[in-house]
Design a protein around this motif. Sequence first.
Motif, PDB file in Angstrom:
ATOM      1  N   THR A 238       0.777  -1.332  -0.058  1.00 18.17           N
ATOM      2  CA  THR A 238      -0.087   0.057  -0.072  1.00 18.17           C
ATOM      3  C   THR A 238       0.866   1.166  -0.016  1.00 18.17           C
ATOM      4  N   LEU A 239       0.158   2.218  -0.439  1.00 19.00           N
ATOM      5  CA  LEU A 239       0.746   3.807  -0.249  1.00 19.00           C
ATOM      6  C   LEU A 239       0.206   4.434   1.067  1.00 19.00           C
ATOM      7  N   GLY A 240       1.249   5.217   1.496  1.00 16.05           N
ATOM      8  CA  GLY A 240       0.727   6.081   2.785  1.00 16.05           C
ATOM      9  C   GLY A 240       1.214   5.302   3.831  1.00 16.05           C
ATOM     10  N   TYR A 241       1.899   4.370   3.856  1.00 16.02           N
ATOM     11  CA  TYR A 241       2.029   3.764   5.165  1.00 16.02           C
ATOM     12  C   TYR A 241       3.399   4.379   5.992  1.00 16.02           C
ATOM     13  N   GLY A 242       4.458   4.778   5.440  1.00 14.60           N
ATOM     14  CA  GLY A 242       5.686   5.208   5.989  1.00 14.60           C
ATOM     15  C   GLY A 242       5.644   6.088   7.157  1.00 14.60           C
ATOM     16  N   LEU A 243       4.879   7.358   6.938  1.00 16.30           N
ATOM     17  CA  LEU A 243       4.580   8.349   8.139  1.00 16.30           C
ATOM     18  C   LEU A 243       4.020   7.849   9.234  1.00 16.30           C
ATOM     19  N   PRO A 244       2.754   7.362   9.281  1.00 12.60           N
ATOM     20  CA  PRO A 244       2.026   6.807  10.495  1.00 12.60           C
ATOM     21  C   PRO A 244       2.615   5.582  11.085  1.00 12.60           C
ATOM     22  N   ALA A 245       3.280   4.710  10.143  1.00 12.22           N
ATOM     23  CA  ALA A 245       3.790   3.647  10.874  1.00 12.22           C
ATOM     24  C   ALA A 245       5.151   3.758  11.369  1.00 12.22           C
TER      25      ALA A 245
ATOM     26  N   GLY B 103       3.387   9.274  -2.242  1.00 12.51           N
ATOM     27  CA  GLY B 103       2.693   8.403  -1.299  1.00 12.51           C
ATOM     28  C   GLY B 103       2.432   9.084  -0.153  1.00 12.51           C
ATOM     29  N   VAL B 104       3.162  10.126   0.359  1.00 12.64           N
ATOM     30  CA  VAL B 104       3.104  10.772   1.403  1.00 12.64           C
ATOM     31  C   VAL B 104       1.756  11.368   1.464  1.00 12.64           C
TER      32      VAL B 104
END
Length: 536
Positions: A406-413, A434-435
């Motif tokens: 998925t996209l969008g994972y990096g910041l919240p994870a 993605g961000v």
Amino acid sequence: MTCAELLIRLLRERYDVDTLFGIPGVHTVELYRGLQGQAIRHVTPRHEQGAGFMADGYARASGKPGVCLIITGPGMTNIATAMGQALADSVPMLVISSVNRRDTLGRGQGRLHELPSQQQTLSGVSRFSHTLLDPDALPEVLARAFAVFTSARPGPVHIEIPIDLFAAPVTPPTNWQAPRLYRPAPNLDGIAQAAEWLRDAKRPLVLLGGGCVDAPEAARQLVERLDAPCATTINAKGLLGRDHPLDLGANTALPAVRQLAHDADVILAVGTELGETDYDVVFDDGFTLTGRLIRIDIDPEQLVRNQATALGLVGDADSALKMLLAQVQAPLSRDGAQRTRAAHEALALGSDPAFSTFVPLYDTLAKTLPEAILVGDSTAPVYAGNHLVSQPEPRRYFNASTGYGTLGYGLPAALGAQLARPDLPVIALVGDGGVMFTLSELATAVEERLPVVIVLWHNAGYEEIRRYMDAHGVPRLGVDLRAPDFQQLSVGFGCAARRVGSPRELADALASRPGDAPYLIEIDAFAWQSSLGVAP
């Protein structure tokens, strides 16, 4: 005691939950009455997908389940993507949601947040989904969830509670202690057979997956005793320590390691799916094993997927590795280090044009913050890092490029990882495309004063898809994006930010990061490549 109060007390006192991720809604306010006075930190994300990704990052960094409180209907469909990623990567996550009153379920009356069957909708992205109909059954249902987390192949579990049950009176348990559960151990005869094959092997190979992250010492000892080259999946990075002489890294999709795998006469695969996004990320079905394959996994179905298994053992990775060590007591000599070194020389990752842009990036991060947990989105630096990065311990490198992707994972994870490990620096590796899926979680980072460093690779669009379109003769449509001014956006959120265009500038920016607040470092990809003399 009400059902809502009992739920929170069980989480804290029986299962040692110290952090919850959730967005209060009219259907869940009674849960927040139960939170009052409890020693649990509540974190409010800005979207339920962010809540799920935070719980995922928390779980991967800590080894403890991430727990979410989510409202009925849209809250659950919002978090479904995060649950899908956690399911694909076997990440323990407990999602507790509300659902409409028992007397209205399935009647299609157009109630607030109503779904035809919320339980069925979520069952496809969870190990199990349960509707609580008897409040006194709550301790048993929670025990089932934590049994999955501790004693089976983990993943998301969904428990939904009708809103008319939150305030229902319950009888608290007489015993608040959690049951002590153990994972299954492999069959002794099977272990003996596996050990015999491994002792007799001339060209052994070991493949270790994310199921081994809690057994680094046993994994390292066995690999060394077998003198066997070892490939680790992305989720298993760090199992052998940094730059171990037998570690092939996560490079099983590249020709030199594929040849070594093809030539191996005995292969030991532990806690790994042998799945596409670890072993065939070039998507050509080119990863083939011709030797005898020994597979060990806590999930029996995994023993017969993707590759032809000669010997399969169901059991916990740590137990299995220790049992094999007991059977292979004398160190063996099969030129393992030489074979590994030859593979690395053939790979020549440091000089490969496909990775040359990102070698200085990871060299700078390793030199400046060597102990950092690296949490990545699906983005170009992460795809390269999957091959380049070596970490000192497991649970310090994970991203969303595997499995569900998925996209969008990096910041919240990364925020979840920082909450789980406040003692370590955490770096989020994200792209300008993605961000944007979860950029609102920057507000959560500021509110919670989480010192995550957000390294944003800005290449003005979806670069990987652009390359794919070019390679397949497809016109570039929908991939050249107009990005916002991330510097101004960061300031608007109350987050310090800096733009850099070279490794030296990145090192300077990292050295000046605040210690008690998030920090966004935007890398101008084109300036960065120009500073290295690399063609974009």
